[in-house]
Structures are given as structure tokens and as C-alpha cells.
Write a protein that holds these residues in place. Structure first.
Motif, PDB file in Angstrom:
ATOM      1  N   ASP A  85      68.854 -27.170  73.143  1.00 29.58           N
ATOM      2  CA  ASP A  85      67.646 -26.843  72.398  1.00 29.58           C
ATOM      3  C   ASP A  85      66.433 -27.486  73.069  1.00 29.58           C
ATOM      4  OD1 ASP A  85      66.126 -25.766  70.396  1.00 29.58           O
ATOM      5  OD2 ASP A  85      67.228 -26.714  68.755  1.00 29.58           O
ATOM      6  N   ASP A  86      65.241 -27.097  72.660  1.00 26.58           N
ATOM      7  CA  ASP A  86      64.026 -27.696  73.202  1.00 26.58           C
ATOM      8  C   ASP A  86      63.201 -28.414  72.150  1.00 26.58           C
ATOM      9  OD1 ASP A  86      64.241 -27.096  75.920  1.00 26.58           O
ATOM     10  OD2 ASP A  86      63.406 -25.088  75.662  1.00 26.58           O
ATOM     11  N   VAL A  87      63.361 -28.049  70.891  1.00 20.67           N
ATOM     12  CA  VAL A  87      62.573 -28.653  69.813  1.00 20.67           C
ATOM     13  C   VAL A  87      63.540 -29.249  68.799  1.00 20.67           C
ATOM     14  CG1 VAL A  87      60.887 -28.263  67.981  1.00 20.67           C
ATOM     15  CG2 VAL A  87      60.682 -27.025  70.159  1.00 20.67           C
ATOM     16  N   PRO A  88      63.533 -30.561  68.639  1.00 17.14           N
ATOM     17  CA  PRO A  88      64.514 -31.193  67.756  1.00 17.14           C
ATOM     18  C   PRO A  88      64.173 -31.015  66.283  1.00 17.14           C
ATOM     19  CG  PRO A  88      62.989 -32.840  68.565  1.00 17.14           C
ATOM     20  CD  PRO A  88      62.632 -31.555  69.272  1.00 17.14           C
ATOM     21  N   PHE A  89      65.183 -31.150  65.456  1.00 23.03           N
ATOM     22  CA  PHE A  89      64.930 -31.319  64.035  1.00 23.03           C
ATOM     23  C   PHE A  89      64.322 -32.706  63.831  1.00 23.03           C
ATOM     24  CE2 PHE A  89      67.912 -27.870  64.117  1.00 23.03           C
ATOM     25  CZ  PHE A  89      67.527 -27.066  63.061  1.00 23.03           C
ATOM     26  N   TRP A  90      63.791 -32.948  62.661  1.00 23.40           N
ATOM     27  CA  TRP A  90      63.062 -34.196  62.420  1.00 23.40           C
ATOM     28  C   TRP A  90      63.941 -35.427  62.576  1.00 23.40           C
ATOM     29  CZ3 TRP A  90      63.971 -37.386  58.060  1.00 23.40           C
ATOM     30  CH2 TRP A  90      64.840 -36.851  57.096  1.00 23.40           C
ATOM     31  N   ASP A  91      65.249 -35.264  62.395  1.00 20.08           N
ATOM     32  CA  ASP A  91      66.195 -36.350  62.624  1.00 20.08           C
ATOM     33  C   ASP A  91      67.430 -35.748  63.291  1.00 20.08           C
ATOM     34  OD1 ASP A  91      68.452 -38.345  61.942  1.00 20.08           O
ATOM     35  OD2 ASP A  91      66.685 -39.412  61.213  1.00 20.08           O
ATOM     36  N   PHE A  92      68.022 -36.498  64.210  1.00 21.64           N
ATOM     37  CA  PHE A  92      69.178 -35.979  64.939  1.00 21.64           C
ATOM     38  C   PHE A  92      70.475 -36.065  64.149  1.00 21.64           C
ATOM     39  CE2 PHE A  92      66.638 -36.925  68.874  1.00 21.64           C
ATOM     40  CZ  PHE A  92      66.633 -35.607  69.357  1.00 21.64           C
ATOM     41  N   ASP A  93      70.508 -36.843  63.084  1.00 22.50           N
ATOM     42  CA  ASP A  93      71.764 -37.122  62.396  1.00 22.50           C
ATOM     43  C   ASP A  93      71.786 -36.613  60.968  1.00 22.50           C
ATOM     44  OD1 ASP A  93      72.887 -38.504  64.632  1.00 22.50           O
ATOM     45  OD2 ASP A  93      71.583 -40.201  64.163  1.00 22.50           O
ATOM     46  N   LEU A  94      71.199 -35.467  60.729  1.00 16.99           N
ATOM     47  CA  LEU A  94      71.213 -34.875  59.392  1.00 16.99           C
ATOM     48  C   LEU A  94      72.611 -34.374  59.054  1.00 16.99           C
ATOM     49  CD1 LEU A  94      67.940 -32.770  59.811  1.00 16.99           C
ATOM     50  CD2 LEU A  94      68.184 -34.925  58.543  1.00 16.99           C
ATOM     51  N   PRO A  95      73.053 -34.547  57.815  1.00 22.98           N
ATOM     52  CA  PRO A  95      74.379 -34.042  57.436  1.00 22.98           C
ATOM     53  C   PRO A  95      74.459 -32.521  57.524  1.00 22.98           C
ATOM     54  CG  PRO A  95      73.181 -34.852  55.522  1.00 22.98           C
ATOM     55  CD  PRO A  95      72.402 -35.268  56.711  1.00 22.98           C
ATOM     56  N   SER A  96      73.320 -31.856  57.321  1.00 21.03           N
ATOM     57  CA  SER A  96      73.225 -30.405  57.481  1.00 21.03           C
ATOM     58  C   SER A  96      71.806 -30.079  57.936  1.00 21.03           C
ATOM     59  CB  SER A  96      73.522 -29.682  56.166  1.00 21.03           C
ATOM     60  OG  SER A  96      73.213 -28.304  56.291  1.00 21.03           O
ATOM     61  N   ARG A  97      71.690 -29.134  58.855  1.00 16.62           N
ATOM     62  CA  ARG A  97      70.367 -28.751  59.338  1.00 16.62           C
ATOM     63  C   ARG A  97      69.805 -27.539  58.595  1.00 16.62           C
ATOM     64  NH1 ARG A  97      71.086 -29.449  65.935  1.00 16.62           N
ATOM     65  NH2 ARG A  97      71.147 -31.756  65.915  1.00 16.62           N
ATOM     66  N   LEU A  98      70.572 -27.021  57.669  1.00 21.85           N
ATOM     67  CA  LEU A  98      70.165 -25.840  56.922  1.00 21.85           C
ATOM     68  C   LEU A  98      68.884 -26.127  56.146  1.00 21.85           C
ATOM     69  CD1 LEU A  98      70.943 -22.916  56.169  1.00 21.85           C
ATOM     70  CD2 LEU A  98      72.151 -23.875  54.178  1.00 21.85           C
ATOM     71  N   GLY A  99      67.842 -25.394  56.445  1.00 26.44           N
ATOM     72  CA  GLY A  99      66.582 -25.543  55.744  1.00 26.44           C
ATOM     73  C   GLY A  99      65.758 -26.747  56.150  1.00 26.44           C
ATOM     74  N   GLU A 100      66.226 -27.520  57.113  1.00 27.37           N
ATOM     75  CA  GLU A 100      65.509 -28.721  57.526  1.00 27.37           C
ATOM     76  C   GLU A 100      64.442 -28.372  58.570  1.00 27.37           C
ATOM     77  OE1 GLU A 100      65.668 -31.583  56.262  1.00 27.37           O
ATOM     78  OE2 GLU A 100      67.548 -31.559  55.118  1.00 27.37           O
ATOM     79  N   PRO A 101      63.298 -29.041  58.539  1.00 29.19           N
ATOM     80  CA  PRO A 101      62.230 -28.743  59.504  1.00 29.19           C
ATOM     81  C   PRO A 101      62.488 -29.339  60.880  1.00 29.19           C
ATOM     82  CG  PRO A 101      61.534 -30.487  58.025  1.00 29.19           C
ATOM     83  CD  PRO A 101      62.869 -30.010  57.514  1.00 29.19           C
ATOM     84  N   ARG A 102      61.958 -28.671  61.865  1.00 28.36           N
ATOM     85  CA  ARG A 102      61.920 -29.234  63.207  1.00 28.36           C
ATOM     86  C   ARG A 102      60.647 -30.062  63.350  1.00 28.36           C
ATOM     87  NH1 ARG A 102      65.624 -26.764  66.806  1.00 28.36           N
ATOM     88  NH2 ARG A 102      66.672 -24.957  65.867  1.00 28.36           N
ATOM     89  N   ASP A 103      60.524 -30.711  64.497  1.00 29.05           N
ATOM     90  CA  ASP A 103      59.319 -31.499  64.752  1.00 29.05           C
ATOM     91  C   ASP A 103      58.811 -31.211  66.159  1.00 29.05           C
ATOM     92  OD1 ASP A 103      57.211 -33.236  64.842  1.00 29.05           O
ATOM     93  OD2 ASP A 103      58.424 -35.073  64.786  1.00 29.05           O
ATOM     94  N   THR A 104      57.822 -30.323  66.250  1.00 35.48           N
ATOM     95  CA  THR A 104      57.265 -29.995  67.554  1.00 35.48           C
ATOM     96  C   THR A 104      56.522 -31.178  68.164  1.00 35.48           C
ATOM     97  OG1 THR A 104      55.295 -29.046  66.469  1.00 35.48           O
ATOM     98  CG2 THR A 104      57.065 -27.525  67.105  1.00 35.48           C
ATOM     99  N   SER A 105      56.045 -32.095  67.333  1.00 35.63           N
ATOM    100  CA  SER A 105      55.362 -33.264  67.910  1.00 35.63           C
ATOM    101  C   SER A 105      56.347 -34.113  68.704  1.00 35.63           C
ATOM    102  CB  SER A 105      54.674 -34.095  66.817  1.00 35.63           C
ATOM    103  OG  SER A 105      55.577 -34.861  66.064  1.00 35.63           O
ATOM    104  N   ALA A 106      57.575 -34.257  68.216  1.00 36.15           N
ATOM    105  CA  ALA A 106      58.584 -35.010  68.959  1.00 36.15           C
ATOM    106  C   ALA A 106      58.884 -34.329  70.291  1.00 36.15           C
ATOM    107  CB  ALA A 106      59.859 -35.144  68.131  1.00 36.15           C
ATOM    108  N   ALA A 107      58.969 -33.019  70.283  1.00 34.23           N
ATOM    109  CA  ALA A 107      59.224 -32.288  71.526  1.00 34.23           C
ATOM    110  C   ALA A 107      58.103 -32.510  72.525  1.00 34.23           C
ATOM    111  CB  ALA A 107      59.389 -30.798  71.233  1.00 34.23           C
ATOM    112  N   ALA A 108      56.867 -32.455  72.056  1.00 29.76           N
ATOM    113  CA  ALA A 108      55.721 -32.620  72.954  1.00 29.76           C
ATOM    114  C   ALA A 108      55.667 -34.028  73.537  1.00 29.76           C
ATOM    115  CB  ALA A 108      54.430 -32.309  72.201  1.00 29.76           C
ATOM    116  N   ILE A 109      55.914 -35.050  72.714  1.00 31.80           N
ATOM    117  CA  ILE A 109      55.929 -36.424  73.213  1.00 31.80           C
ATOM    118  C   ILE A 109      57.026 -36.590  74.251  1.00 31.80           C
ATOM    119  CG2 ILE A 109      56.242 -38.856  72.587  1.00 31.80           C
ATOM    120  CD1 ILE A 109      55.272 -37.970  69.714  1.00 31.80           C
ATOM    121  N   ALA A 110      58.187 -36.017  73.983  1.00 31.19           N
ATOM    122  CA  ALA A 110      59.300 -36.110  74.929  1.00 31.19           C
ATOM    123  C   ALA A 110      58.929 -35.485  76.274  1.00 31.19           C
ATOM    124  CB  ALA A 110      60.534 -35.427  74.356  1.00 31.19           C
ATOM    125  N   ALA A 111      58.284 -34.314  76.241  1.00 29.60           N
ATOM    126  CA  ALA A 111      57.917 -33.635  77.482  1.00 29.60           C
ATOM    127  C   ALA A 111      56.946 -34.485  78.300  1.00 29.60           C
ATOM    128  CB  ALA A 111      57.308 -32.271  77.175  1.00 29.60           C
TER     129      ALA A 111
END
Length: 373
Positions: A263-289
Motif C-alpha cells: 500500500d502507499d497510504v497507511p491507516f491511522w494506526d498499523f495495529d487495528l483489530p479491523s480496518r473496516l470503516g477505519e480512516p487512512r492518514d494521508t499526512s502520514a504518507a506524505a511525511i514518510a515520503a
């Protein structure tokens, strides 16, 4: 990159007309909201304008950057008690940038005043920079702040390193280096994931425990926190040439890459019990890049190529799938940024720091920025 540069500069120029000297923070329904004194985020608006100035040479961006910067200048001299460890975010991207790009001596003096305030937060016993102020004396959480660090501070340390470079005073570098060493042994876990915060005894400096407030749990890996470590340790290496900091930067980055997978854009936390309906965080992706593009300058060729290719992939994905390029009325550059999911605060919006780091990554890929960290 040219299309991305045009998108960034056009939208930023239009925003500058409406914003005036106000400092943007986050969007609501596509419209940027402001923080009177800049909060911890105001420098990202000024930094975005300096990037656009570098990309275009147009003085309108210098005017916007300096207009917003005036609020930050007053703050450092007239209301220093409102500042905390985020002085690096605020003053690297405003006054250090101004000095580096134009040689403005007044900007240099203001940035050094901010560096003095940041250095004064150093706890000698624990060898750390206190992150937050004691907001409510006597209240338990606020009192913990006397001995609290947060991972974001790693990306604030360049203000101190820069101060040593321009003054020759080693005390700034010594404080920044000590804080980075302390972070490496506490807020960075043995598996190179990160806590959001770590608490020490403020009197004797003894480490106590890690706490994560903007991530899912104390034991989880908050994605944006991981990116602050990636860039923070990279800059610690840049200014010290200490191979330990380079190794920390690489380990934290490789954990991020392993967790994000294909993937290129992470969810807001990497260790969510389920990603269903959870938001991503484009700011984290941009900082990483942006962080990986800096890190790529200090590693062997194969790793450099790997980091640059992933950064380029992230930037392409952000532009094509998450940007507002087809919505000229939206004032942000990137949608689907997530500030504080546990409090359901700004969970699907544009964040000024996400917009800034996206623009920084684009400018780096286009080889048209000196960078201000």
C-alpha cells in the motif's frame, strides 16, 4: 512533477489571497480553519509558501510566508509561554527558511530566539526535552507533562542543530543529540515501532512508561508517529554523522515499509483489530515520503533507490487518488488526513502539515528545494 507543482502552487496562491496573514490548520467541508497564534501547525503554512517560492520564484509566495510569519515572530517575543517543543515545526519552516533562502538577518535572530526557548526545555536529569506544558496545574495528566516526551519532537530537533551551525555554540547540538539518544532508548520500542509519548520522573529523570494517545492503544503503532521517527533520526544523523542515528532511521523506516506493505497510504494506526470503516492518514504518507527522500541521501545505492522509489510511488498515489486536483473549490491539497481518531477529531480532512509534506516531497523529487530542516 510539473503537473503536481502547478497544482500545488496554483492552489496555494489562491489560498493566500483569502488567508492573508492567518495560519491555516485543518479543513472543514473543504475550507481551511485557522489558529490565531499558529498552534503547533502554523509553520507548515509558511513553509508551504516558501516551497512555492522556490518552485516558481514568484514573490507573492514570499509575501504570504512572511505575512503569516509575523504572527509567529510576535509569539516568540511577546508570548513565549505559549510555545512548547514544537518550536522546530513553527520556526524552521518560517524563519529558518527565510534566512536560508534570502539571507534575512532578522529572520535568523527570530529563529535563534525560538531555538533558545526550545533548548531551555531540556531536563538535565533525564536528558530529554519536555514536550508539552503543564496546562492545568494539579491535574494528573497535565502534571505528567513535566516529564513527558512525544515522538513528534524528533522532527523538531533540526532547529537546535541549525542553531549550532550558525552560531558555533555546541550547547544546542548537545541538547538535541542527548534528546535523540534518550528517545532511541525509550519511546522507540525494541522492535523499532514507536510510542506516541513517554513519561519520565521529572525530578530524577528515571524512565517510567510509554503512552499512546493518538494511536489505537499503548501497544500499537500509530502510523504518523512512526513517520516522525523516520525523519527525526534521519536529520539527527545529517547533523551529527553519528551512525547510530542512521541505523535508527533505517530501522524505523523499514518497519514502516514492512507494515504498509504494497500500500502507499497507511491507516491511522498499523495495529487495528479491523480496518473496516477505519480512516487512512494521508499526512502520514506524505511525511514518510519526504523523510525517505532525505534518508536516501545517506544510505548505499540499493537502499537509496528503494526509498526513493517508494517515496515516488506514495507521491503519485497521493496526487492521483487523494488530492483535490479535480475540486478547485477545496482549499486543501490532500484529502483523507486523520489528526486524532481516538477523539474523532479531524478524521477525514486536509491537514496543513500533510499538505506541506506532500509539497516538500514533490519539490524534492523535482530537485527545486534547499529544504529548511
Amino acid at each position: 512533477m510539473e503537473t503536481m507543482k502547478q497544482f500545488i502552487t496554483k492552489k496555494t496562491k489562491n489560498n493566500g489571497i483569502r488567508f492573508g496573514d492567518r495560519l491555516a490548520d485543518h479543513t472543514e467541508d473543504g475550507v481551511y480553519m485557522f489558529k490565531e497564534n499558529g498552534f503547533w501547525t502554523g509553520g507548515f503554512w509558511t513553509g508551504l509558501n516558501w516551497l512555492c517560492y522556490e518552485m516558481t520564484g514568484e514573490e507573492v509566495f514570499m509575501k504570504s510566508a512572511r505575512g503569516g510569519g509575523e504572527r509567529l515572530r510576535k509569539r516568540v517575543y511577546e508570548a513565549p509561554g505559549t510555545l512548547d517543543h514544537d518550536a522546530g515545526f513553527l520556526y524552521c519552516l518560517s524563519f529558518v527558511a527565510d534566512y536560508k533562502l534570502t539571507g534575512n538577518e532578522e529572520a535568523k535572530r527570530t529563529a535563534l530566539a525560538a531555538a533558545d526557548l526550545l533548548k531551555s526545555r531540556f531536563n538535565e536529569a533525564g536528558k530529554f526535552i519536555q514536550a508539552w506544558n503543564v496546562w492545568v496545574p494539579g491535574e494528573a495528566f497535565s502534571e505528567e507533562n513535566r516529564g513527558r516526551i512525544i515522538i513528534d519532537c524528533m522532527y523538531n530537533l533540526p532547529l537546535l542543530f541549525w542553531a549550532t551551525e550558525v552560531t558555533g555554540d555546541e550547547s544546542y547540538r548537545e541538547v538535541a543529540t542527548a534528546h535523540a539518544q534518550t528517545c532511541a532508548g525509550t519511546i522507540i520500542r525494541p522492535d523499532y515501532t514507536t510510542f506516541h509519548t513517554y513519561v519520565f520522573d521529572p525530578v530524577n529523570g528515571e524512565p517510567k512508561y510509554g503512552r499512546t494517545f493518538q494511536g489505537y492503544s499503548d501497544d500499537s503503532c500509530w502510523s504518523r508517529g512512526q513517520t516522525w521517527a523516520m525523519g527525526g533520526f534521519t536529520y539527527a544523523y545529517k547533523y551529527t554523522q553519528n551512525p547510530f542515528f542512521l541505523e535508527m532511521a533505517r530501522k524505523c523506516t523499514d518497519v514502516f515499509l514492512a507494515k504498509i506493505g504494497g500500500d502507499d497510504v497507511p491507516f491511522w494506526d498499523f495495529d487495528l483489530p479491523s480496518r473496516l470503516g477505519e480512516p487512512r492518514d494521508t499526512s502520514a504518507a506524505a511525511i514518510a515520503a519526504a523523510s525517505m527522500l532525505e534518508l536516501a541521501a545517506y544510505v548505499p545505492a540499493a537502499d537509496s533507490l528503494r526509498y526513493r522509489e517508494k517515496a515516488k510511488s506514495i507521491v503519485d498515489t497521493l496526487f492521483h487518488e487523494y488530492s483535490t486536483r479535480h475540486n478547485p473549490q477545496h482549499e486543501g491539497l490532500l484529502e483523507q488526513a486523520c489528526s486524532h481518531k481516538p477523539e474523532n477529531s479531524q478524521t477525514n480532512c486536509s491537514l496543513i502539515y500533510g499538505d506541506y509534506y506532500f509539497a516538500e516531497a514533490v519539490a524534492r523529487l523535482a530537485n527545486c528545494t534547499k529544504a529548511y530542516w
